[in-house]
Write a protein that holds these residues in place. Structure first.
Motif: not given
Length: 78
Positions: A54-69
């Motif tokens: 749901a967070m990826i759907k809502k925030f996209g690449q910004e959340y994916k970058a957060y996931q990596k960090k």
């Protein structure tokens, strides 16, 4: 930049729940409690996966970058 607990772990409430549950099992190592803790852990991991999608759907690449960090449940100790 993220501040507070969310700069260390993405799901601090779930982390706390898991620490509490597993700690309870450590102090009271009964089969019933182990089964309950394992069930709770599996349910929480399922909920985390749903929330992550749901967070990826809502925030996209910004959340994916957060996931990596930032780690999902267990903070990194530097």
């Amino acid at each position: 930049m993220n501040k507070g607990i969310y700069s260390h772990v993405r799901h601090p409430m779930y982390s706390g729940d898991l620490i509490l549950a597993w700690g309870f099992f450590i102090f009271f190592p009964y089969l019933k409690i182990l089964v309950g803790v394992l069930w709770m852990t599996s349910v929480l991991l399922f909920w985390i996966m749903l929330e992550e999608k749901a967070m990826i759907k809502k925030f996209g690449q910004e959340y994916k970058a957060y996931q990596k960090k930032i780690p999902m449940i267990i903070p990194k100790f530097n």
